[in-house]
Scaffold this motif. Structure first.
Motif, PDB file in Angstrom:
ATOM      1  N   LEU A 172       0.828  -1.107   0.113  1.00 29.54           N
ATOM      2  CA  LEU A 172       0.008  -0.008  -0.051  1.00 29.54           C
ATOM      3  C   LEU A 172       0.859   1.304   0.092  1.00 29.54           C
ATOM      4  O   LEU A 172       0.620   2.352  -0.648  1.00 29.54           O
ATOM      5  CB  LEU A 172      -0.879   0.132   1.220  1.00 29.54           C
ATOM      6  CG  LEU A 172      -1.814  -1.012   1.238  1.00 29.54           C
ATOM      7  CD1 LEU A 172      -2.738  -1.057   2.355  1.00 29.54           C
ATOM      8  CD2 LEU A 172      -3.015  -0.693   0.073  1.00 29.54           C
ATOM      9  N   LYS A 177      -3.051  -0.724  -5.190  1.00 33.38           N
ATOM     10  CA  LYS A 177      -4.270  -0.521  -4.687  1.00 33.38           C
ATOM     11  C   LYS A 177      -4.585  -1.837  -4.058  1.00 33.38           C
ATOM     12  O   LYS A 177      -4.111  -3.174  -4.486  1.00 33.38           O
ATOM     13  CB  LYS A 177      -5.284  -0.154  -5.966  1.00 33.38           C
ATOM     14  CG  LYS A 177      -5.297   1.112  -6.575  1.00 33.38           C
ATOM     15  CD  LYS A 177      -6.095   1.331  -7.612  1.00 33.38           C
ATOM     16  CE  LYS A 177      -6.034   2.786  -8.227  1.00 33.38           C
ATOM     17  NZ  LYS A 177      -6.090   3.855  -7.178  1.00 33.38           N
ATOM     18  N   THR A 178      -5.598  -1.997  -3.064  1.00 31.14           N
ATOM     19  CA  THR A 178      -6.014  -3.079  -2.367  1.00 31.14           C
ATOM     20  C   THR A 178      -6.507  -4.076  -3.416  1.00 31.14           C
ATOM     21  O   THR A 178      -6.293  -5.374  -3.068  1.00 31.14           O
ATOM     22  CB  THR A 178      -7.142  -3.023  -1.417  1.00 31.14           C
ATOM     23  OG1 THR A 178      -6.518  -1.922  -0.422  1.00 31.14           O
ATOM     24  CG2 THR A 178      -7.401  -4.121  -0.636  1.00 31.14           C
ATOM     25  N   GLU A 193      -8.607  -7.683   2.991  1.00 29.01           N
ATOM     26  CA  GLU A 193      -9.397  -6.806   3.124  1.00 29.01           C
ATOM     27  C   GLU A 193      -9.691  -6.897   4.790  1.00 29.01           C
ATOM     28  O   GLU A 193      -9.806  -5.937   5.614  1.00 29.01           O
ATOM     29  CB  GLU A 193     -10.729  -6.780   2.593  1.00 29.01           C
ATOM     30  CG  GLU A 193     -10.754  -6.294   1.164  1.00 29.01           C
ATOM     31  CD  GLU A 193     -11.868  -6.234   0.305  1.00 29.01           C
ATOM     32  OE1 GLU A 193     -12.712  -6.921   0.695  1.00 29.01           O
ATOM     33  OE2 GLU A 193     -11.984  -5.667  -0.544  1.00 29.01           O
ATOM     34  N   LYS A 196      -6.353  -5.970   6.762  1.00 29.91           N
ATOM     35  CA  LYS A 196      -6.711  -4.398   6.706  1.00 29.91           C
ATOM     36  C   LYS A 196      -7.434  -4.011   7.797  1.00 29.91           C
ATOM     37  O   LYS A 196      -7.169  -2.991   8.500  1.00 29.91           O
ATOM     38  CB  LYS A 196      -7.016  -3.834   5.373  1.00 29.91           C
ATOM     39  CG  LYS A 196      -5.885  -3.635   4.356  1.00 29.91           C
ATOM     40  CD  LYS A 196      -6.309  -3.250   2.969  1.00 29.91           C
ATOM     41  CE  LYS A 196      -6.638  -1.721   3.224  1.00 29.91           C
ATOM     42  NZ  LYS A 196      -7.085  -0.939   1.933  1.00 29.91           N
ATOM     43  N   ARG A 200      -6.225  -1.652  11.391  1.00 32.52           N
ATOM     44  CA  ARG A 200      -6.942  -0.279  11.587  1.00 32.52           C
ATOM     45  C   ARG A 200      -7.479  -0.502  13.130  1.00 32.52           C
ATOM     46  O   ARG A 200      -7.326   0.481  13.675  1.00 32.52           O
ATOM     47  CB  ARG A 200      -8.015   0.145  10.512  1.00 32.52           C
ATOM     48  CG  ARG A 200      -7.528   0.301   9.456  1.00 32.52           C
ATOM     49  CD  ARG A 200      -8.686   0.932   8.412  1.00 32.52           C
ATOM     50  NE  ARG A 200      -8.464   1.565   7.341  1.00 32.52           N
ATOM     51  CZ  ARG A 200      -8.248   1.153   5.850  1.00 32.52           C
ATOM     52  NH1 ARG A 200      -8.381  -0.116   6.025  1.00 32.52           N
ATOM     53  NH2 ARG A 200      -7.680   1.964   5.055  1.00 32.52           N
ATOM     54  N   SER A 209      -8.133   6.576   6.283  1.00 33.72           N
ATOM     55  CA  SER A 209      -7.734   6.190   4.751  1.00 33.72           C
ATOM     56  C   SER A 209      -6.636   5.539   4.860  1.00 33.72           C
ATOM     57  O   SER A 209      -5.810   5.323   5.663  1.00 33.72           O
ATOM     58  CB  SER A 209      -7.745   7.383   3.722  1.00 33.72           C
ATOM     59  OG  SER A 209      -6.524   8.014   4.311  1.00 33.72           O
ATOM     60  N   ASP A 210      -6.258   4.876   3.583  1.00 37.60           N
ATOM     61  CA  ASP A 210      -5.202   4.076   3.348  1.00 37.60           C
ATOM     62  C   ASP A 210      -3.647   4.956   3.695  1.00 37.60           C
ATOM     63  O   ASP A 210      -2.859   4.453   4.310  1.00 37.60           O
ATOM     64  CB  ASP A 210      -4.994   3.388   2.110  1.00 37.60           C
ATOM     65  CG  ASP A 210      -5.878   2.291   1.823  1.00 37.60           C
ATOM     66  OD1 ASP A 210      -6.490   1.778   2.848  1.00 37.60           O
ATOM     67  OD2 ASP A 210      -5.877   1.719   0.599  1.00 37.60           O
TER      68      ASP A 210
END
Length: 223
Positions: A172, A177-178, A193, A196, A200, A209-210
């Motif tokens: 990232l 992109k994911t 996902e 991720k 978080r 956001s990323d």
């Protein structure tokens, strides 16, 4: 330790390599002989540890932040140190870093169990010689900042990220992109996902956001 002491230095800063060599040269006045091999990035270090040019070492110095060798999953001097630590022949390992984040320091100690860990801002020539002497005599050396950090107890000590979590963050950070991450990480998109989301939550960044996620990960020394 019996001389000659086979020594590996891996650092991408020539002046740091020379500082190591000068310290070793001064320490050699005590009657020990050192045979020094050097490398200047993760790839050349990898070849000396497990590649076709692999050698045996008694003492090794690694800078943490160096040009990576992504093809082999080697992103730092810490990764090289783990490779060397896992070899059957014992080797004294000293790591040098600019990182002063508690999470990063704890990660290094847990993953590598180094004989020496030095924050660059703590480093002086005399201190380096003292560290070499202590480690060669079967002691450990942590510089003053490291000692202060590991004496702290904060929430960050509970954060655990594995190799796949770190690969996700590194990709990232490169702007990948994911949806494209499964091309370079052996996980499904749904698994990525979920990871991720977990990262978080661990960093208390549920709505970030990323870009913010990567910024915090870098600030805290995770990547």
């Amino acid at each position: 330790m019996i001389s000659p002491i086979k020594t590996l230095i891996v650092d991408d800063h020539p002046f740091i390599i020379e500082a190591y060599k000068n310290a070793i040269k001064k320490y050699s006045l005590q009657g020990l002989e050192f045979v020094v091999t050097q490398a200047n990035d993760c790839k050349s270090g990898y070849e000396l540890i497990v590649g076709d040019n692999a050698k045996e070492f008694d003492l090794a110095f690694f800078d943490i932040s160096m040009p990576e060798y992504a093809e082999k999953g080697i992103f730092s001097g810490e990764d090289l140190a783990v490779l060397l630590r896992n070899r059957p022949t014992p080797c004294k390992i000293i790591l040098l870093t600019m990182h002063t984040e508690l999470l990063k320091i704890n990660s290094i100690i847990k993953n590598v169990n180094p004989d020496g860990l030095i924050i660059k801002n703590d480093l002086t020539f005399d201190e380096l010689i003292f560290a070499i002497d202590k480690i060669l005599n079967d002691g450990n050396y942590f510089s003053q900042t490291v000692i202060k950090l590991i004496g702290q107890s904060t929430q960050s000590t509970t954060i655990e990220l594995d190799i796949f979590d770190k690969q996700i963050l590194r990709q990232l950070a490169k702007g990948i992109k994911t949806k494209d991450l499964p091309d370079s990480i052996p996980l499904s998109l749904s698994a990525i996902e979920k990871r991720k989301l977990n990262i978080r939550e661990l960093l208390d960044l549920n709505d970030a956001s990323d870009i913010d996620l990567i910024r915090v990960a870098k600030d805290r020394g995770i990547i």
